[in-house]
Design a protein around this motif. Structure first.
Motif, mmCIF file in Angstrom:
data_model
loop_
_atom_site.group_PDB
_atom_site.id
_atom_site.type_symbol
_atom_site.label_atom_id
_atom_site.label_comp_id
_atom_site.label_asym_id
_atom_site.label_seq_id
_atom_site.Cartn_x
_atom_site.Cartn_y
_atom_site.Cartn_z
ATOM 1 N N UNK A 53 1.005 -1.271 -0.210
ATOM 2 C CA UNK A 53 0.076 -0.072 -0.037
ATOM 3 C C UNK A 53 1.038 1.103 0.107
ATOM 4 N N UNK A 54 0.501 2.302 -0.688
ATOM 5 C CA UNK A 54 1.008 3.604 -0.619
ATOM 6 C C UNK A 54 0.860 4.134 0.888
ATOM 7 N N UNK A 55 1.802 4.861 1.406
ATOM 8 C CA UNK A 55 1.739 5.687 2.624
ATOM 9 C C UNK A 55 2.044 7.011 2.824
ATOM 10 N N UNK A 56 1.691 7.728 3.535
ATOM 11 C CA UNK A 56 2.225 8.809 4.173
ATOM 12 C C UNK A 56 3.381 8.658 5.153
ATOM 13 N N UNK A 57 4.710 8.696 4.568
ATOM 14 C CA UNK A 57 5.949 8.277 5.700
ATOM 15 C C UNK A 57 6.251 9.717 6.256
ATOM 16 N N UNK A 58 7.023 9.462 7.291
ATOM 17 C CA UNK A 58 7.367 10.920 8.309
ATOM 18 C C UNK A 58 8.828 10.890 7.386
ATOM 19 N N UNK A 59 9.504 10.052 6.769
ATOM 20 C CA UNK A 59 10.826 10.466 6.332
ATOM 21 C C UNK A 59 11.743 10.354 7.638
ATOM 22 N N UNK A 60 11.489 9.496 8.536
ATOM 23 C CA UNK A 60 12.372 9.071 9.723
ATOM 24 C C UNK A 60 12.193 7.462 9.816
ATOM 25 N N UNK A 61 13.335 7.020 9.984
ATOM 26 C CA UNK A 61 13.367 5.349 9.662
ATOM 27 C C UNK A 61 12.860 4.706 10.923
ATOM 28 N N UNK A 62 13.164 5.481 12.147
ATOM 29 C CA UNK A 62 12.780 4.829 13.485
ATOM 30 C C UNK A 62 11.328 4.989 13.459
ATOM 31 N N UNK A 63 10.567 6.047 13.056
ATOM 32 C CA UNK A 63 8.922 5.972 13.022
ATOM 33 C C UNK A 63 8.440 5.093 11.909
ATOM 34 N N UNK A 64 8.815 5.212 10.640
ATOM 35 C CA UNK A 64 8.346 4.552 9.740
ATOM 36 C C UNK A 64 8.615 3.128 9.741
ATOM 37 N N UNK A 65 9.802 2.440 10.422
ATOM 38 C CA UNK A 65 9.912 1.110 10.608
ATOM 39 C C UNK A 65 8.699 0.534 11.694
ATOM 40 N N UNK A 66 8.482 1.562 12.601
ATOM 41 C CA UNK A 66 7.482 0.991 13.958
ATOM 42 C C UNK A 66 6.121 1.003 13.178
ATOM 43 N N UNK A 99 3.512 19.090 6.721
ATOM 44 C CA UNK A 99 4.622 18.499 6.500
ATOM 45 C C UNK A 99 4.710 17.173 5.813
ATOM 46 N N UNK A 100 3.492 16.429 6.462
ATOM 47 C CA UNK A 100 3.241 14.936 5.824
ATOM 48 C C UNK A 100 2.941 15.183 4.436
ATOM 49 N N UNK A 101 2.064 16.291 4.110
ATOM 50 C CA UNK A 101 1.354 16.216 2.846
ATOM 51 C C UNK A 101 2.282 16.839 1.887
ATOM 52 N N UNK A 102 3.008 17.791 2.400
ATOM 53 C CA UNK A 102 4.262 18.424 1.740
ATOM 54 C C UNK A 102 5.342 17.323 1.131
ATOM 55 N N UNK A 103 5.729 16.601 1.773
ATOM 56 C CA UNK A 103 6.663 15.638 1.757
ATOM 57 C C UNK A 103 6.104 14.718 0.576
ATOM 58 N N UNK A 104 4.762 14.330 0.831
ATOM 59 C CA UNK A 104 4.089 13.411 -0.428
ATOM 60 C C UNK A 104 4.215 14.055 -1.668
ATOM 61 N N UNK A 105 3.883 15.401 -1.628
ATOM 62 C CA UNK A 105 4.080 16.239 -2.793
ATOM 63 C C UNK A 105 5.378 16.203 -3.718
ATOM 64 N N UNK A 106 6.218 16.499 -2.750
ATOM 65 C CA UNK A 106 7.829 16.425 -3.105
ATOM 66 C C UNK A 106 7.972 15.133 -3.703
#
Length: 309
Positions: A53-66, A99-106
């Motif tokens: 599935x597509x996700x909105x990721x935080x760009x932080x490995x510690x959070x996204x892995x969790x 910031x989450x949406x902005x990261x997805x747009x980038x």
């Protein structure tokens, strides 16, 4: 007598390659993937896809892995709230969502170039659009809908999700500033988000103070629930000037996660997102001063004597 018509669905062969597109895969494998995806409540646009599935990721490995799936699930309901006085203003939750949406747009040239929109439903006219570019959120993608009542906001969010078809270009995300939200209302929004495949981000805010603290602790069907608060920043030495405040720090509390566990992170703001920060906790003096450790006790419980020359 009418003879029943039987349709035999071929079972996927062991030779099917993971890189094959859904159209070139055996029908049995595609049907099986669809059934599994529906059981796991994955977005319909990703059924049959090997990429997950597509996700909105935080760009932080510690959070996204969790997080299950490596981020915030795409077609699902997610809830954000502040802490203390920020339960009314919701400035940090709004900044995190932007910031989450902005990261997805980038990271998604298709949405950036094809004109996908983000619907932001609010009851107050205090969204400062000029600050959105600092979060990577291009205001040209913003559709701001101002309503009067909380029930109007819930209705607008649900109707927007129902008008979106899976896989169709249109809404990138739906953001709603919501006060009271019972379990039935949250279930309706979660089901609408699942059917549309659009991430739905709720920002809990209200001016009722103590009652709002109780409301955000009530049960919800949201897949993840976050509490975001400001944290003390570390100082930066800038001789000959006194110590200056360091980067802004936030404390992220994931206090509910379907299929996951609660957790807490300390993060720092950067120009292009966040980075993980270390918790600043006091340590015992011997550790802080790097003093040598005391000699270990012998088998009889007595400490060895120091050798004398």
């Amino acid at each position: 007598m009418t003879r029943a018509k039987t349709i035999n669905t071929p079972i996927s062969s062991p030779g099917a390659q993971p890189g094959q597109s859904p159209a070139s895969q055996p029908l049995g494998l595609v049907a099986l993937r669809r059934q599994v995806a529906l059981l796991e409540k994955l977005p319909a646009a990703d059924l049959g896809s090997h990429r997950g599935p597509r996700v909105l990721d935080w760009g932080l490995a510690a959070i996204d892995r969790h997080l299950p799936g490596g981020g915030l699930a795409w077609g699902a309901l997610h809830e954000f709230a502040g802490d203390g006085p920020d339960l009314e203003e919701a400035s940090l939750p709004a900044a995190a969502v932007a910031r989450l949406i902005g990261r997805r747009l980038r990271l998604s040239p298709a949405n950036r170039n094809e004109g996908g929109s983000v619907l932001w439903v609010a009851r107050r006219r205090d969204l400062y659009a000029r600050a959105l570019p600092a979060a990577g959120f291009d205001p040209r993608h913003l559709l701001h809908l101002n309503v009067r009542r909380n029930t109007d906001a819930l209705w607008a969010i649900e109707e927007a999700l129902r008008c979106q078809h899976p896989g169709a270009a249109g809404l990138i995300a739906v953001v709603g500033e919501i006060g009271a939200l019972d379990l039935t209302q949250s279930r309706r929004l979660q089901l609408a988000a699942e059917k549309s495949g659009v991430p739905t981000l709720l920002i809990r805010r209200d001016s009722r103070g103590g009652e709002m603290r109780r409301l955000v602790q009530q049960p919800s069907a949201a897949m993840t629930r976050w509490r975001i608060a400001a944290a003390p920043s570390t100082g930066m030495a800038a001789p000959p000037h006194p110590i200056l405040p360091g980067p802004l720090r936030w404390r992220l509390d994931l206090w509910r996660c379907r299929g996951g566990r609660p957790a807490t992170w300390l993060i720092e703001e950067q120009a292009d997102g966040w980075r993980e920060a270390a918790f600043s906790q006091p340590v015992p003096a011997p550790l802080g001063d790097r003093l040598p450790a005391p000699p270990a006790a012998s088998a009889d419980g007595l400490r060895p004597k120091r050798a004398t020359g």
